[in-house]
Motif scaffolding. Structure first.
Motif, PDB file in Angstrom:
ATOM      1  N   LYS A 483     -45.011 -66.062 -92.577  1.00  0.00           N
ATOM      2  CA  LYS A 483     -45.319 -64.721 -92.072  1.00  0.00           C
ATOM      3  C   LYS A 483     -45.899 -64.783 -90.666  1.00  0.00           C
ATOM      4  CE  LYS A 483     -45.934 -62.444 -96.533  1.00  0.00           C
ATOM      5  NZ  LYS A 483     -46.881 -61.790 -97.473  1.00  0.00           N
ATOM      6  N   LEU A 484     -46.686 -65.834 -90.394  1.00  0.00           N
ATOM      7  CA  LEU A 484     -47.252 -65.985 -89.050  1.00  0.00           C
ATOM      8  C   LEU A 484     -46.198 -66.434 -88.044  1.00  0.00           C
ATOM      9  CD1 LEU A 484     -50.612 -67.747 -89.974  1.00  0.00           C
ATOM     10  CD2 LEU A 484     -50.377 -65.462 -88.956  1.00  0.00           C
ATOM     11  N   ASP A 485     -45.193 -67.145 -88.521  1.00  0.00           N
ATOM     12  CA  ASP A 485     -44.147 -67.668 -87.628  1.00  0.00           C
ATOM     13  C   ASP A 485     -42.786 -67.413 -88.285  1.00  0.00           C
ATOM     14  OD1 ASP A 485     -43.065 -68.884 -85.455  1.00  0.00           O
ATOM     15  OD2 ASP A 485     -44.054 -70.819 -85.732  1.00  0.00           O
ATOM     16  N   PRO A 486     -42.390 -66.128 -88.401  1.00  0.00           N
ATOM     17  CA  PRO A 486     -41.212 -65.777 -89.209  1.00  0.00           C
ATOM     18  C   PRO A 486     -39.899 -66.326 -88.688  1.00  0.00           C
ATOM     19  CG  PRO A 486     -42.025 -63.862 -87.985  1.00  0.00           C
ATOM     20  CD  PRO A 486     -43.046 -64.933 -87.826  1.00  0.00           C
ATOM     21  N   LEU A 487     -39.841 -66.731 -87.429  1.00  0.00           N
ATOM     22  CA  LEU A 487     -38.586 -67.232 -86.873  1.00  0.00           C
ATOM     23  C   LEU A 487     -38.594 -68.749 -86.682  1.00  0.00           C
ATOM     24  CD1 LEU A 487     -37.898 -64.403 -84.259  1.00  0.00           C
ATOM     25  CD2 LEU A 487     -37.061 -64.606 -86.601  1.00  0.00           C
ATOM     26  N   SER A 488     -39.627 -69.423 -87.189  1.00  0.00           N
ATOM     27  CA  SER A 488     -39.666 -70.884 -87.119  1.00  0.00           C
ATOM     28  C   SER A 488     -38.653 -71.461 -88.101  1.00  0.00           C
ATOM     29  CB  SER A 488     -41.065 -71.401 -87.455  1.00  0.00           C
ATOM     30  OG  SER A 488     -41.031 -72.802 -87.688  1.00  0.00           O
ATOM     31  N   LEU A 489     -37.733 -72.244 -87.601  1.00  0.00           N
ATOM     32  CA  LEU A 489     -36.685 -72.797 -88.455  1.00  0.00           C
ATOM     33  C   LEU A 489     -37.234 -73.858 -89.404  1.00  0.00           C
ATOM     34  CD1 LEU A 489     -33.800 -73.093 -85.838  1.00  0.00           C
ATOM     35  CD2 LEU A 489     -34.212 -71.264 -87.496  1.00  0.00           C
ATOM     36  N   ILE A 490     -38.127 -74.724 -88.909  1.00  0.00           N
ATOM     37  CA  ILE A 490     -38.616 -75.791 -89.769  1.00  0.00           C
ATOM     38  C   ILE A 490     -39.524 -75.227 -90.859  1.00  0.00           C
ATOM     39  CG2 ILE A 490     -40.597 -76.360 -88.304  1.00  0.00           C
ATOM     40  CD1 ILE A 490     -38.408 -78.742 -90.458  1.00  0.00           C
ATOM     41  N   ILE A 491     -40.309 -74.203 -90.551  1.00  0.00           N
ATOM     42  CA  ILE A 491     -41.144 -73.589 -91.582  1.00  0.00           C
ATOM     43  C   ILE A 491     -40.267 -72.899 -92.621  1.00  0.00           C
ATOM     44  CG2 ILE A 491     -42.784 -71.716 -92.021  1.00  0.00           C
ATOM     45  CD1 ILE A 491     -44.239 -72.507 -89.471  1.00  0.00           C
ATOM     46  N   SER A 492     -39.229 -72.207 -92.165  1.00  0.00           N
ATOM     47  CA  SER A 492     -38.314 -71.539 -93.084  1.00  0.00           C
ATOM     48  C   SER A 492     -37.601 -72.549 -93.986  1.00  0.00           C
ATOM     49  CB  SER A 492     -37.290 -70.719 -92.290  1.00  0.00           C
ATOM     50  OG  SER A 492     -36.357 -70.105 -93.147  1.00  0.00           O
ATOM     51  N   ALA A 493     -37.122 -73.648 -93.382  1.00  0.00           N
ATOM     52  CA  ALA A 493     -36.424 -74.666 -94.169  1.00  0.00           C
ATOM     53  C   ALA A 493     -37.379 -75.365 -95.133  1.00  0.00           C
ATOM     54  CB  ALA A 493     -35.759 -75.679 -93.245  1.00  0.00           C
ATOM     55  N   ASP A 494     -38.581 -75.686 -94.662  1.00  0.00           N
ATOM     56  CA  ASP A 494     -39.543 -76.358 -95.536  1.00  0.00           C
ATOM     57  C   ASP A 494     -39.989 -75.445 -96.677  1.00  0.00           C
ATOM     58  OD1 ASP A 494     -39.427 -78.759 -94.290  1.00  0.00           O
ATOM     59  OD2 ASP A 494     -41.437 -78.726 -93.435  1.00  0.00           O
ATOM     60  N   ALA A 495     -40.001 -74.142 -96.440  1.00  0.00           N
ATOM     61  CA  ALA A 495     -40.293 -73.216 -97.541  1.00  0.00           C
ATOM     62  C   ALA A 495     -39.258 -73.401 -98.650  1.00  0.00           C
ATOM     63  CB  ALA A 495     -40.295 -71.768 -97.042  1.00  0.00           C
ATOM     64  N   GLY A 496     -37.994 -73.555 -98.262  1.00  0.00           N
ATOM     65  CA  GLY A 496     -36.954 -73.815 -99.247  1.00  0.00           C
ATOM     66  C   GLY A 496     -37.148 -75.149 -99.942  1.00  0.00           C
ATOM     67  N   TRP A 497     -37.501 -76.174 -99.161  1.00  0.00           N
ATOM     68  CA  TRP A 497     -37.691 -77.511 -99.739  1.00  0.00           C
ATOM     69  C   TRP A 497     -38.868 -77.515-100.706  1.00  0.00           C
ATOM     70  CZ3 TRP A 497     -40.792 -82.170 -98.204  1.00  0.00           C
ATOM     71  CH2 TRP A 497     -40.300 -83.338 -98.814  1.00  0.00           C
ATOM     72  N   VAL A 509     -32.693 -72.094-102.594  1.00  0.00           N
ATOM     73  CA  VAL A 509     -31.392 -71.819-101.965  1.00  0.00           C
ATOM     74  C   VAL A 509     -31.468 -70.567-101.103  1.00  0.00           C
ATOM     75  CG1 VAL A 509     -28.996 -71.171-102.424  1.00  0.00           C
ATOM     76  CG2 VAL A 509     -30.061 -73.020-103.729  1.00  0.00           C
ATOM     77  N   GLN A 510     -32.158 -69.524-101.583  1.00  0.00           N
ATOM     78  CA  GLN A 510     -32.288 -68.290-100.798  1.00  0.00           C
ATOM     79  C   GLN A 510     -32.963 -68.558 -99.454  1.00  0.00           C
ATOM     80  OE1 GLN A 510     -34.213 -65.169-103.043  1.00  0.00           O
ATOM     81  NE2 GLN A 510     -32.870 -65.465-104.810  1.00  0.00           N
ATOM     82  N   HIS A 511     -34.059 -69.317 -99.465  1.00  0.00           N
ATOM     83  CA  HIS A 511     -34.766 -69.637 -98.214  1.00  0.00           C
ATOM     84  C   HIS A 511     -33.863 -70.428 -97.267  1.00  0.00           C
ATOM     85  CE1 HIS A 511     -38.893 -68.205 -98.611  1.00  0.00           C
ATOM     86  NE2 HIS A 511     -38.840 -68.509 -99.882  1.00  0.00           N
ATOM     87  N   LEU A 512     -33.147 -71.391 -97.807  1.00  0.00           N
ATOM     88  CA  LEU A 512     -32.312 -72.240 -96.953  1.00  0.00           C
ATOM     89  C   LEU A 512     -31.111 -71.477 -96.407  1.00  0.00           C
ATOM     90  CD1 LEU A 512     -32.547 -75.493 -99.065  1.00  0.00           C
ATOM     91  CD2 LEU A 512     -33.614 -75.052 -96.846  1.00  0.00           C
ATOM     92  N   GLN A 513     -30.535 -70.604 -97.209  1.00  0.00           N
ATOM     93  CA  GLN A 513     -29.431 -69.788 -96.701  1.00  0.00           C
ATOM     94  C   GLN A 513     -29.906 -68.847 -95.607  1.00  0.00           C
ATOM     95  OE1 GLN A 513     -27.921 -68.057-100.353  1.00  0.00           O
ATOM     96  NE2 GLN A 513     -26.399 -69.674-100.612  1.00  0.00           N
ATOM     97  N   ARG A 514     -31.146 -68.329 -95.763  1.00  0.00           N
ATOM     98  CA  ARG A 514     -31.709 -67.469 -94.723  1.00  0.00           C
ATOM     99  C   ARG A 514     -31.924 -68.264 -93.430  1.00  0.00           C
ATOM    100  NH1 ARG A 514     -36.096 -65.980 -97.225  1.00  0.00           N
ATOM    101  NH2 ARG A 514     -34.958 -64.455 -98.455  1.00  0.00           N
ATOM    102  N   THR A 515     -32.359 -69.515 -93.569  1.00  0.00           N
ATOM    103  CA  THR A 515     -32.543 -70.379 -92.399  1.00  0.00           C
ATOM    104  C   THR A 515     -31.216 -70.615 -91.691  1.00  0.00           C
ATOM    105  OG1 THR A 515     -34.344 -71.510 -93.564  1.00  0.00           O
ATOM    106  CG2 THR A 515     -33.465 -72.582 -91.604  1.00  0.00           C
ATOM    107  N   ILE A 516     -30.174 -70.874 -92.465  1.00  0.00           N
ATOM    108  CA  ILE A 516     -28.856 -71.127 -91.879  1.00  0.00           C
ATOM    109  C   ILE A 516     -28.307 -69.874 -91.213  1.00  0.00           C
ATOM    110  CG2 ILE A 516     -26.459 -71.674 -92.481  1.00  0.00           C
ATOM    111  CD1 ILE A 516     -27.640 -73.639 -94.595  1.00  0.00           C
TER     112      ILE A 516
END
Length: 650
Positions: A483-497, A509-516
């Motif tokens: 939420k603090l860094d909504p466009l950070s790719l690594i944070i978004s991907a790590d959320a999925g991981w 899968v939803q988080h990672l697809q959103r990152t992609i």
């Protein structure tokens, strides 16, 4: 207000929804101004206004009517047919499906909600919509808040509400007496929710593209300064998401809605020799009014004082009350060597590129900065950040990288105990290399206490918690970071991981697809997807995803996932080829090699390489208990013994 009354207010039906029951017969109830609150939003159904953090949001009539109807039936499905009957009379000729889709989409846009990951409005396929967030009924004039209890529902139909008109006079008396007692003896009104601010990249007016590091660096420094003002009242969007808007032509209201902020700070910087000129403008997103604007021209050696002056002014403009400690810190700024500060900004610019080559260059810049000014704490914190990532990127051994990170972080804290980035960097070293779980958590929590808007601290603390198998806490921290860094790719991907490690595959899968969707060329998202497909036994899909990730990383990504998928798919020769390639690298990761042997079913080799990783204090061993790729080894007593020696929770 009693919970019974709150429940009654939120469960009664009628043409005007929640407001109708408030307007019934009793003057004691009718005379008050009630609004409905959920999250950071308030809805005044009589005035037909939607507000976020107290600021009015423009919302057209039809989307507002949809919101009112959903609130009226909170927790229950409102069918598309019911929406049509309520919002579009029978004699209205419109394309109903298109109209309701448009109204719901506009409402979700105003709320910052999504159909894929709803916080407020849930889509019920082939039926309709349901409002799912907790709701409060608020007396706006007095600030009285009552949390509503969930509305009971009956499966397959609406819950019946029996007439209770005879209760109204008694309830009105209870409200009046209860409020008087609350006002006299109860807690005072809580301060409003946090104001959110985005600092857009300062425009470089020097005419020299080589000065981009300077304007970008000042942007990041302003974000840090503002984040530390009054964290419980002011949240600041992190650098990664802010930099996404560099050179953008989007309007302030568009940016505000995308980032979910109330104010935007924008400006420009022009540097001429040892002088710097900064123009800044604070804009309120709700009505796009410029709240404050000013231009500064200072010597570059006074740049820290200039940043403090801007931060103090913004605090006044958005009505923050700074503590004496914060005021003293802002007034305590010292002169900084122009050369040291320039090296520091270059180092931060390079660190943010996050490539092995740029990390090495960033280290050189930070080292130059401390040579110019041996007491410049932020430069030591920058060194610690770089050294922490060298092992992660497999360009240095853990023994080479982490002790240097620890030394740099400790030196930074020796000079400035209030530096959140130094505490976070020290926490990461304590976590990944020292395996000192207690001190690691202490450092992460101190960093967050000092700077709650520091997304990296939440990110790293979340990883620590997941490694400790404290999944619920870890997922909460990565969500704060996101939420603090909504466009950070690594944070978004790590959320999925992290969701994957917690066993929540669909959310992963939803988080990672959103990152992609944000960045189709972001390699780690494909590697993580590959791991998920392996866990599901979908080996062809896993191989394709891992190959894509390695291709996009141009050789910089870890191929263990691909080799493991080859092994599980029976393609032994290809898996062994990758093992041989890894063994000939400058720093062969023993954990990666162990993972591949585990996939091949060669447990003796896998355990031998894990023992070598232990002797080298390989930092990836912290995920020994959370990483599913180690599952084939868990029944072996030697594996459990290794987990115990590292000190991970059994």
């Amino acid at each position: 207000m009693s919970r019974t009354l709150a429940k009654h207010i939120l469960s009664c039906k009628g043409n005007d929804g929640v407001v109708q029951i408030l307007a019934i017969r009793s003057p004691a109830v009718k005379s008050r101004n009630w609004v409905v609150r959920f999250g950071v939003f308030q809805v005044d159904l009589e005035a037909r206004e939607l507000r976020r953090h107290g600021l009015r949001i423009k919302l057209q009539e039809k989307p507002f009517q949809v919101l009112a109807l959903l609130l009226e039936h909170r927790g229950q499905v409102v069918t598309r047919e019911e929406l049509r009957e309520k919002l579009w009379p029978a004699d209205t000729f419109v394309d109903f499906d298109h109209s309701v889709n448009t109204a719901v989409n506009k409402l979700r846009e105003a709320l910052g909600d999504s159909a894929e990951n709803p916080r407020f409005i849930e889509t019920i396929p082939r039926r309709g919509y349901r409002f799912i967030a907790p709701v409060e009924v608020v007396e706006a004039t007095a600030g009285l808040t009552t949390t509503a209890e969930p509305v009971p529902t009956v499966a397959g139909r609406r819950a019946r509400i029996h007439p209770v008109w005879w209760l109204v006079p008694a309830l009105a008396i209870l409200v009046t007496v209860g409020y008087g007692a609350w006002h006299r003896f109860g807690p005072r009104v809580q301060p409003p929710d946090r104001v959110m601010l985005a600092v857009l990249p300062l425009e470089n007016l020097s005419g020299d593209p080589g000065q981009e590091y300077f304007s970008d660096g000042l942007t990041e420094e302003m974000i840090t300064q503002l984040s530390r003002l009054q964290p419980e009242r002011l949240g600041v969007i992190a650098r990664t998401s802010a930099m996404y808007y560099k050179g953008t032509k989007k309007r302030v209201d568009e940016i505000g809605h995308e980032l979910g902020v109330d104010f935007v700070l924008e400006g420009s910087v022009r540097r001429e020799a040892e002088r710097v000129r900064i123009s800044a403008r604070l804009i309120r997103v709700g009505d796009q009014i410029t709240v404050w604007t000013k231009s500064y021209e200072w010597d570059i050696q006074d740049i820290l004082a200039l940043q403090s002056d801007i931060a103090s002014t913004i605090a006044r403009e958005i009505s923050l009350t700074l503590t004496p400690q914060v005021q003293a810190r802002l007034a305590r700024t010292s002169l900084v060597s122009p050369q040291a500060y320039e090296f520091y900004l270059k180092g931060r610019y390079l660190w943010n590129q996050r490539t092995p080559e740029d990390l090495r260059k960033a280290i050189a810049q930070f080292q130059q900065a401390v040579r110019e000014d041996a007491n410049f704490a932020p430069a030591y914190a920058g060194l610690a950040d770089c050294y922490n990532l060298l092992s992660i990127y497999l360009v240095a051994s853990p023994q080479e990288a982490f002790p240097r990170a620890r030394a740099a972080a400790l030196r930074a804290l020796e000079l400035d105990q209030t530096l959140a980035s130094a505490h976070a960097a020290l926490g990461y070293t304590r976590f990944r290399f020292d395996w000192d779980w207690e001190k690691a958590e202490e450092a992460f929590r101190r960093a967050i206490e000092l700077e709650p808007s520091y997304a990296t601290a939440h990110h790293w603390y979340g990883e620590y918690l997941v490694a400790m198998r404290r999944f619920k806490e870890g997922l909460a921290e990565i969500e704060i970071a996101r939420k603090l860094d909504p466009l950070s790719l690594i944070i978004s991907a790590d959320a999925g991981w992290f969701h994957h490690l917690a066993g929540q595959q669909e959310l992963a899968v939803q988080h990672l697809q959103r990152t992609i969707e944000l960045a189709p060329d972001f390699a780690p998202a494909y590697i993580y997807l590959g791991e998920i497909y392996i866990r599901k036994g979908m080996y062809p899909e896993a191989i394709a995803a891992c190959q894509k990730g390695i291709e996009l990383s141009r050789g910089g990504s870890k191929p263990a996932c691909l080799a493991y998928a080859y092994a599980r798919a029976g393609r032994r020769t290809e898996a062994m080829k990758i093992i041989e390639e890894l063994k000939h690298r400058a720093y062969p990761s023993p954990v990666s090699i162990a993972i591949i042997y585990a996939g091949l079913g060669e447990n003796e080799e896998a355990l031998a390489w894990l023992e070598r990783a232990y002797q080298e204090r390989n930092d990836f061993l912290v995920h020994l208990q959370s990483q599913p790729l180690f599952d084939p080894l868990r029944s072996d007593a030697r594996f459990r013994n290794l987990v115990g020696r590292i000190g991970l929770p059994q």
